[in-house]
Design a protein around this motif. Structure first.
Motif, PDB file in Angstrom:
ATOM      1  N   LEU A 164       0.829  -1.207   0.000  1.00 32.17           N
ATOM      2  CA  LEU A 164       0.000   0.000   0.000  1.00 32.17           C
ATOM      3  C   LEU A 164       0.857   1.250   0.000  1.00 32.17           C
ATOM      4  CD1 LEU A 164      -0.211   1.438   3.146  1.00 32.17           C
ATOM      5  CD2 LEU A 164      -1.152  -0.812   3.568  1.00 32.17           C
TER       6      LEU A 164
ATOM      7  N   ASP B  19      -9.252   2.038  -5.566  1.00 26.98           N
ATOM      8  CA  ASP B  19      -7.966   1.819  -4.906  1.00 26.98           C
ATOM      9  C   ASP B  19      -7.900   2.425  -3.502  1.00 26.98           C
ATOM     10  OD1 ASP B  19      -6.854   0.459  -7.105  1.00 26.98           O
ATOM     11  OD2 ASP B  19      -6.367   2.355  -8.090  1.00 26.98           O
TER      12      ASP B  19
ATOM     13  N   THR C  25      -5.613  -0.067  -1.637  1.00 26.23           N
ATOM     14  CA  THR C  25      -4.189   0.068  -1.952  1.00 26.23           C
ATOM     15  C   THR C  25      -3.649   1.432  -1.508  1.00 26.23           C
ATOM     16  OG1 THR C  25      -4.535  -1.308  -3.909  1.00 26.23           O
ATOM     17  CG2 THR C  25      -2.454  -0.121  -3.787  1.00 26.23           C
TER      18      THR C  25
END
Length: 334
Positions: A261, A292, A296
């Motif tokens: 991440l 995302d 992430t």
């Protein structure tokens, strides 16, 4: 009274600012402001240049009289007056920016909600790290996380607050160098615990910051160590050297590691290509990566400073307070 004496008193009054009205310093004009792509309307703001008052004849006459009566060169007098005008304009801009940043910085300094969002960000990130560690499909490369420093794990709000209280809200490169070298930056709520838990999980930590490396690297490493951050050395603290775009540093890390991440308070802290983009383009890029965020990318709030400010208009930071106010009002009312 002799004419030369009259000229002398007039010059002193003029240069002191009590009698003269000088031309307004202009920014690039017109400035076009495009609304966010997610906003309902588009706003175009033409920042109109003020009409300068022509004082050339009067100024030259006065300066010539001063020079002839006192042996002072025209260039020295004009240069001194110009320097004083520049300093006054800078002070006005610093105070205006301090005024506009006060409430946002107060929120960061005092609110329970800001602390809650910091804890929330680290909790989300920790869950992602633990899932990646437990997932065998990620084991082809060593695991790593990539994060910004300032207002992501480092709390500079006390230093910024002191600056604003003293009338300076302009956080430029000289300000940041002085602030960093004080070594008084603090850890954000939950940051030390989060980083050390990531380290215990066997995941590498890379601090990718746009602090300027040639003058800030050593003091940054020292400050991070004093705060109790792990993985603090020249291999893991990657500051800005030649290019403020973080993408090349991201790419170098990704060659060797599987990046679980990215964490930051600025869109430029993520590998999505927002560097140098307009406000509308930045919002469009964020929309394109909406899946995302929380999976992430982990974003921390920062209403005090960042690329979002410069994206408001071309050359926004160099606009006069009046021009900035005009741009601000257009967005507030759209």
């Amino acid at each position: 009274m002799k004419r030369s004496s009259l000229a002398w008193y007039a010059a002193v009054a003029c240069l002191g600012g009590s009698l003269c009205v000088g031309p307004v310093v202009q920014a690039d004009s017109p400035t076009t402001v495009k609304a966010s792509s997610i906003g309902p309307t588009a706003v175009t703001t033409q920042v109109q240049p003020a009409q300068p008052v022509n004082t050339t004849v009067a100024k030259n006459s006065v300066v010539n009289n001063v020079a002839s009566n006192n042996g002072v060169s025209n260039g020295a007098v004009v240069s001194d007056a110009a320097t004083q005008a520049e300093q006054a304009a800078l002070k006005q801009k610093q105070q205006y920016q301090a005024d506009t940043e006060t409430m946002g910085l107060l929120w960061m300094r005092t609110s329970a909600e800001y602390r809650a969002l910091a804890y929330q960000g680290y909790n989300v990130a920790m869950n992602l790290v633990k899932m990646a560690v437990a997932d065998p499909s990620h084991q082809r490369k060593p695991l790593a996380i990539v994060l910004d420093a300032d207002e992501t794990v480092i709390d500079n709000t006390k230093l910024m607050g002191e600056s604003i209280a003293n009338g300076n809200g302009r956080f430029d490169a000289p300000w940041w160098r002085q602030a960093v070298h004080q070594g008084k930056s603090q850890a954000m709520p939950g940051a030390v615990e989060f980083l050390n838990e990531v380290h215990k999980q066997g995941v590498e930590i890379f601090y990718v910051s746009n602090r300027y490396a040639p003058v800030n690297l050593d003091v940054t490493i020292q400050n991070f160590k004093e705060l109790g951050f792990p993985s603090v050395d020249k291999d893991h603290v990657l500051l800005f050297e030649k290019d403020s775009d973080k993408q090349p540093r991201f790419d170098a890390i990704a060659k060797k590691y599987y990046v679980v991440l990215y964490m930051g308070d600025n869109a430029g802290d993520f590998p999505i290509g927002t560097k140098g983009k307009t406000l509308a383009e930045r919002n469009g890029i964020i929309d394109a990566h909406k899946e995302d965020f929380g999976t992430t990318f982990v974003v921390f709030p920062n209403p005090a400073y960042g690329s979002w400010v410069s994206a408001l208009a071309k050359g926004y930071q160099n606009l006069s307070p009046e021009e900035q106010k005009q741009v601000n009002n257009q967005y507030l009312q759209q």
